[in-house]
Design a protein around this motif. Structure first.
Motif, PDB file in Angstrom:
ATOM      1  N   ASP A   1     100.332  74.077  49.207  1.00 22.32           N
ATOM      2  CA  ASP A   1      99.197  74.455  50.049  1.00 22.32           C
ATOM      3  C   ASP A   1      99.616  74.281  51.509  1.00 22.32           C
ATOM      4  N   LEU A   2      99.917  75.383  52.156  1.00 26.79           N
ATOM      5  CA  LEU A   2     100.365  75.317  53.557  1.00 26.79           C
ATOM      6  C   LEU A   2      99.192  75.201  54.521  1.00 26.79           C
ATOM      7  N   SER A   3      97.956  75.344  54.002  1.00 27.77           N
ATOM      8  CA  SER A   3      96.802  75.398  54.904  1.00 27.77           C
ATOM      9  C   SER A   3      96.236  74.023  55.231  1.00 27.77           C
ATOM     10  N   VAL A   4      96.832  72.944  54.697  1.00 31.87           N
ATOM     11  CA  VAL A   4      96.195  71.629  54.862  1.00 31.87           C
ATOM     12  C   VAL A   4      96.111  71.184  56.323  1.00 31.87           C
ATOM     13  N   GLY A   5      97.136  71.494  57.109  1.00 36.04           N
ATOM     14  CA  GLY A   5      97.120  71.055  58.510  1.00 36.04           C
ATOM     15  C   GLY A   5      95.976  71.702  59.278  1.00 36.04           C
ATOM     16  N   SER A   6      95.849  73.025  59.137  1.00 36.57           N
ATOM     17  CA  SER A   6      94.793  73.683  59.906  1.00 36.57           C
ATOM     18  C   SER A   6      93.416  73.339  59.327  1.00 36.57           C
ATOM     19  N   MET A   7      93.360  73.049  58.019  1.00 34.32           N
ATOM     20  CA  MET A   7      92.083  72.583  57.460  1.00 34.32           C
ATOM     21  C   MET A   7      91.699  71.229  58.064  1.00 34.32           C
ATOM     22  N   ALA A   8      92.692  70.364  58.251  1.00 37.95           N
ATOM     23  CA  ALA A   8      92.406  69.064  58.874  1.00 37.95           C
ATOM     24  C   ALA A   8      91.849  69.267  60.282  1.00 37.95           C
ATOM     25  N   SER A   9      92.454  70.188  61.042  1.00 41.04           N
ATOM     26  CA  SER A   9      91.943  70.474  62.387  1.00 41.04           C
ATOM     27  C   SER A   9      90.523  71.017  62.307  1.00 41.04           C
ATOM     28  N   LEU A  10      90.313  71.954  61.353  1.00 38.14           N
ATOM     29  CA  LEU A  10      88.994  72.595  61.226  1.00 38.14           C
ATOM     30  C   LEU A  10      87.923  71.561  60.897  1.00 38.14           C
ATOM     31  N   SER A  11      88.200  70.676  59.944  1.00 40.57           N
ATOM     32  CA  SER A  11      87.152  69.716  59.558  1.00 40.57           C
ATOM     33  C   SER A  11      86.827  68.784  60.721  1.00 40.57           C
ATOM     34  N   GLY A  12      87.863  68.412  61.497  1.00 42.76           N
ATOM     35  CA  GLY A  12      87.609  67.556  62.661  1.00 42.76           C
ATOM     36  C   GLY A  12      86.681  68.218  63.666  1.00 42.76           C
ATOM     37  N   VAL A  13      86.957  69.486  64.001  1.00 44.85           N
ATOM     38  CA  VAL A  13      86.097  70.123  65.007  1.00 44.85           C
ATOM     39  C   VAL A  13      84.724  70.452  64.439  1.00 44.85           C
ATOM     40  N   VAL A  14      84.636  70.738  63.122  1.00 45.03           N
ATOM     41  CA  VAL A  14      83.314  70.985  62.532  1.00 45.03           C
ATOM     42  C   VAL A  14      82.445  69.740  62.703  1.00 45.03           C
ATOM     43  N   ALA A  15      83.006  68.585  62.327  1.00 44.41           N
ATOM     44  CA  ALA A  15      82.222  67.348  62.466  1.00 44.41           C
ATOM     45  C   ALA A  15      81.858  67.114  63.933  1.00 44.41           C
ATOM     46  N   ALA A  16      82.834  67.312  64.832  1.00 49.10           N
ATOM     47  CA  ALA A  16      82.586  67.021  66.245  1.00 49.10           C
ATOM     48  C   ALA A  16      81.507  67.944  66.819  1.00 49.10           C
ATOM     49  N   ILE A  17      81.560  69.229  66.425  1.00 49.97           N
ATOM     50  CA  ILE A  17      80.549  70.166  66.925  1.00 49.97           C
ATOM     51  C   ILE A  17      79.160  69.765  66.415  1.00 49.97           C
ATOM     52  N   LEU A  18      79.101  69.325  65.150  1.00 47.47           N
ATOM     53  CA  LEU A  18      77.804  68.883  64.626  1.00 47.47           C
ATOM     54  C   LEU A  18      77.317  67.644  65.369  1.00 47.47           C
ATOM     55  N   PHE A  19      78.277  66.773  65.764  1.00 40.55           N
ATOM     56  CA  PHE A  19      77.879  65.603  66.566  1.00 40.55           C
ATOM     57  C   PHE A  19      77.224  66.062  67.869  1.00 40.55           C
ATOM     58  N   THR A  20      77.780  67.103  68.483  1.00 37.77           N
ATOM     59  CA  THR A  20      77.196  67.567  69.753  1.00 37.77           C
ATOM     60  C   THR A  20      75.792  68.129  69.528  1.00 37.77           C
ATOM     61  N   GLN A  21      75.486  68.533  68.279  1.00 38.59           N
ATOM     62  CA  GLN A  21      74.135  69.017  67.961  1.00 38.59           C
ATOM     63  C   GLN A  21      73.261  67.869  67.446  1.00 38.59           C
ATOM     64  N   ASP A  22      73.703  66.633  67.690  1.00 38.06           N
ATOM     65  CA  ASP A  22      72.934  65.443  67.331  1.00 38.06           C
ATOM     66  C   ASP A  22      72.773  65.247  65.832  1.00 38.06           C
ATOM     67  N   TRP A  23      73.738  65.712  65.050  1.00 41.25           N
ATOM     68  CA  TRP A  23      73.713  65.387  63.626  1.00 41.25           C
ATOM     69  C   TRP A  23      74.145  63.929  63.455  1.00 41.25           C
ATOM     70  N   SER A  24      73.678  63.321  62.350  1.00 42.04           N
ATOM     71  CA  SER A  24      74.099  61.947  62.075  1.00 42.04           C
ATOM     72  C   SER A  24      75.544  61.967  61.555  1.00 42.04           C
ATOM     73  N   VAL A  25      76.207  60.796  61.635  1.00 40.44           N
ATOM     74  CA  VAL A  25      77.603  60.728  61.189  1.00 40.44           C
ATOM     75  C   VAL A  25      77.737  61.106  59.711  1.00 40.44           C
ATOM     76  N   PRO A  26      76.918  60.527  58.785  1.00 41.13           N
ATOM     77  CA  PRO A  26      77.105  60.897  57.377  1.00 41.13           C
ATOM     78  C   PRO A  26      76.890  62.398  57.134  1.00 41.13           C
TER      79      PRO A  26
END
Lengths: 324, 305
Positions: free
Chosen positions: A62-87
């Motif tokens: 699976d060569l996509s794991v690195g970019s998936m790791a980047s994607l999940s990080g920014v998804v969580a961070a963007i949701l944080f900016t929309q005031d989502w809770s951490v969980p």
């Protein structure tokens, strides 16, 4: 003699690396604090490499794991900016990993595209999505909830050294949990044994009645979720997220699995061997930095050591095959 | 025993000619491959050699988490000081590790943080004041000025605030527009498009007197737009900030792009080393942000360097 070299050469090599640093860095290398440090530094790579082992058991990648790791990080961070809770934000990011992994599984297993080609394509897709989601920006500072960034800094105190607390890092605990789960899945369940059967001979496995297509598909879910989890760990460690920060994990994770394969009896990927491979890479980074080896020379050395280890193991195997 | 070895033995015994154990300093950056960073590190290295330090320059090739890992490693190794060239907000865990071990961290154009003993950088407020005042004086304190700013990025936002204040202090200067270009392609192309639209909206000669840009790319874009519109001879004054090679070339050519400000990257590296030296001597640094002077670049000195 060759048999012994092949079976234990890898282990001896790893012990030699550790002994080398222990002798050259007598004060600072084999200390509890440094070992805990290394465990934390390799925790993200451990998670990616352990889950990568699941697909490599079947001979897939699976060569996509690195970019998936980047994607999940920014998804969580963007949701944080929309005031989502951490969980909630973490849950969504992991769900993105699951969806991406299943998508990889479908294109590899159901559609039948070679894993190298399919996951190279999804690597590009996930990377592009990470830029779309984040608008190319690094999300940091007040946008990241303190609880999320503090997670990677904390952990249970397990003792004292030099009048400073020794902390068992949370990230290390997460990595241990993931390795444990993958070990149970691969070594203790019929699911895992079927994956190894597919890796041994896919056609034979199918003829023996193993449902190859759904099993291959499901295995990619592990790499997807593992990559997403590693991306969240990375984001927590740097208390920020940008659309490329996990990209470097992919090649190193595959290298770690290969390094681990030199340790196993028949050259099969095993999760504990992968863990040993990750640990060697982490020890090399830590030890060579402490010995003040130039960072670029360090990279050359690490690559050369991987080649040497895998090459030695290949030669040993060929020697064994000739005698048979 | 020869005379020579006797002498060395004597020197060692009396402590003559044998340097004290060298101070160990680690410079850690994810950005060594970028030209600006290389200048910082060159300046730092030169000064570190004079001071006889044992220097370890570590590049993590863009990986910020690895900066934290390498900070942990050098803290373990017991270095005397760490110098970083990365946003401290992203490496809080590493800063905390260094703090717990009592190892000072100095920033080289890194950003401010309570755990960074001092950050050495250029004064963005002063750079913006220099070019804004250049514009105001050049157009005789009256006329229409176009501003290119970028408020989402704090260091550039500060430059815009200062230019606002300078232009606001001249009653006869009107800010015609305050444009935030799209920077995803580097900033030149979109700045050019925005400037072209503005030129089309203000067709009379002399309706635009100057363009003040918070960095060089929009200034270059505006220059292209003005030249393409055939209005290069109207005397529109353009200024940028940073004095990148392309901007220097444009300024040296003697056209509308008249001025920019050069940061002294090597000087920042040198001053960072001097700051580390002060801390190692036990001085408490009260000035947590240390500015290294910048230079106004005009046609008179654009060829230098």
């Amino acid at each position: 003699m060759m048999q012994v070299a092949r079976r234990f050469g890898g282990v001896a090599g790893m012990l030699a690396v550790i002994a080398f640093f222990a002798i050259n860095l007598p004060e600072t290398f084999l200390t509890p604090r440094n070992l805990l440090n290394i465990s934390q530094q390799i925790s993200m790579l451990t998670v990616v490499a352990a889950t990568m082992t699941v697909v490599m058991v079947m001979g897939d990648f699976d060569l996509s794991v690195g970019s998936m790791a980047s994607l999940s990080g920014v998804v969580a961070a963007i949701l944080f900016t929309q005031d989502w809770s951490v969980p909630a934000a973490v849950g969504v990011a992991l769900a993105v990993g699951l969806a991406g992994g299943l998508f990889n599984g479908i294109v590899v297993s159901v559609v039948g595209i070679l894993p190298f080609v399919a996951t190279l394509a999804t690597l590009t897709v996930f990377s592009g999505l990470a830029f779309v989601v984040s608008d190319g920006r690094t999300i940091f500072g007040r946008d990241i909830p303190p609880g999320f960034g503090d997670f990677a800094r904390g952990g249970p105190v397990i003792g004292m050294a030099d009048e400073r607390a020794l902390v068992l890092p949370n990230l290390t605990l997460v990595a241990i949990a993931v390795v444990l789960v993958i070990w149970i899945v691969l070594e203790q369940t019929s699911y895992g044994r079927r994956l190894y059967a597919i890796g041994g001979n896919r056609d034979a496995a199918r003829l023996a009645g193993i449902p190859v297509v759904p099993l291959r598909l499901s295995a990619f879910a592990f790499t997807g979720v593992g990559a997403a989890l590693a991306g969240l760990m990375y984001a927590s460690r740097v208390a920020s997220a940008n659309p490329t920060q996990g990209d470097g994990l992919m090649l190193t994770a595959i290298a770690a699995v290969f390094l681990g394969m030199t340790l196993t009896r028949d050259g099969q990927p095993k999760v504990l061997a992968t863990l040993a491979g990750v640990a060697v890479l982490g020890v090399l980074d830590n030890g060579l930095t402490q010995m003040r080896v130039d960072s670029y020379v360090r990279e050359v050395l690490v690559g050369a050591i991987i080649l040497f280890a895998v090459g030695l193991s290949a030669l040993g195997r060929r020697g064994a095959a000739r005698r048979r | 025993m020869t005379l020579r070895t006797t002498f060395i033995g004597l020197a060692a015994a009396t402590g003559l000619g044998v340097p004290a154990l060298a101070q160990e300093v680690a410079v850690i950056t994810p950005y060594l491959a970028q030209p600006g960073t290389q200048f910082y590190v060159d300046g730092f290295t030169a000064r570190a050699e004079e001071l006889g330090w044992d220097l370890n320059v570590i590049d993590t090739a863009g990986d910020v988490a690895a900066v934290i890992s390498r900070m942990e490693d050098v803290v373990n190794q017991g270095v005397d000081a760490i110098v970083i060239n990365v946003d401290p907000a992203q490496i809080g865990a590493g800063l905390q590790t260094a703090e717990d071990a009592g190892i000072p961290v100095v920033g080289m154009d890194a950003g401010s943080d309570p755990l960074v003993a001092a950050n050495v950088t250029s004064n963005g407020y002063a750079m913006a004041a220099e070019t804004a005042v250049y514009v105001a004086n050049r157009i005789g304190g009256e006329g229409n000025v176009v501003m290119f700013t970028f408020d989402p990025f704090p260091p550039v936002q500060a430059r815009g605030v200062i230019a606002d204040a300078v232009f606001g202090n001249f009653p006869d200067i009107q800010v015609l527009d305050r444009i935030t270009p799209d920077v995803s392609d580097g900033g030149i192309a979109d700045s050019r498009a925005q400037m072209e639209a503005l030129l089309a909206a203000n067709p009379e000669e002399g309706s635009i007197d100057a363009v003040w840009a918070a960095w060089d790319q929009p200034a270059l874009g505006a220059l292209q737009a003005i030249e393409a519109a055939g209005r290069a001879d109207e005397g529109i004054v353009i200024t940028g900030i940073d004095a990148n090679p392309q901007a220097r070339e444009a300024i040296a050519a003697g056209g509308n792009f008249e001025a920019s400000v050069a940061q002294d990257f090597e000087g920042i590296g040198q001053t960072a080393a001097d700051t580390v030296a002060r801390i190692l001597e036990g001085e408490e640094i009260v000035q947590r942000v240390i500015y290294v002077p910048t230079t106004l670049v005009t046609v008179a000195n654009a060829d230098a360097e």
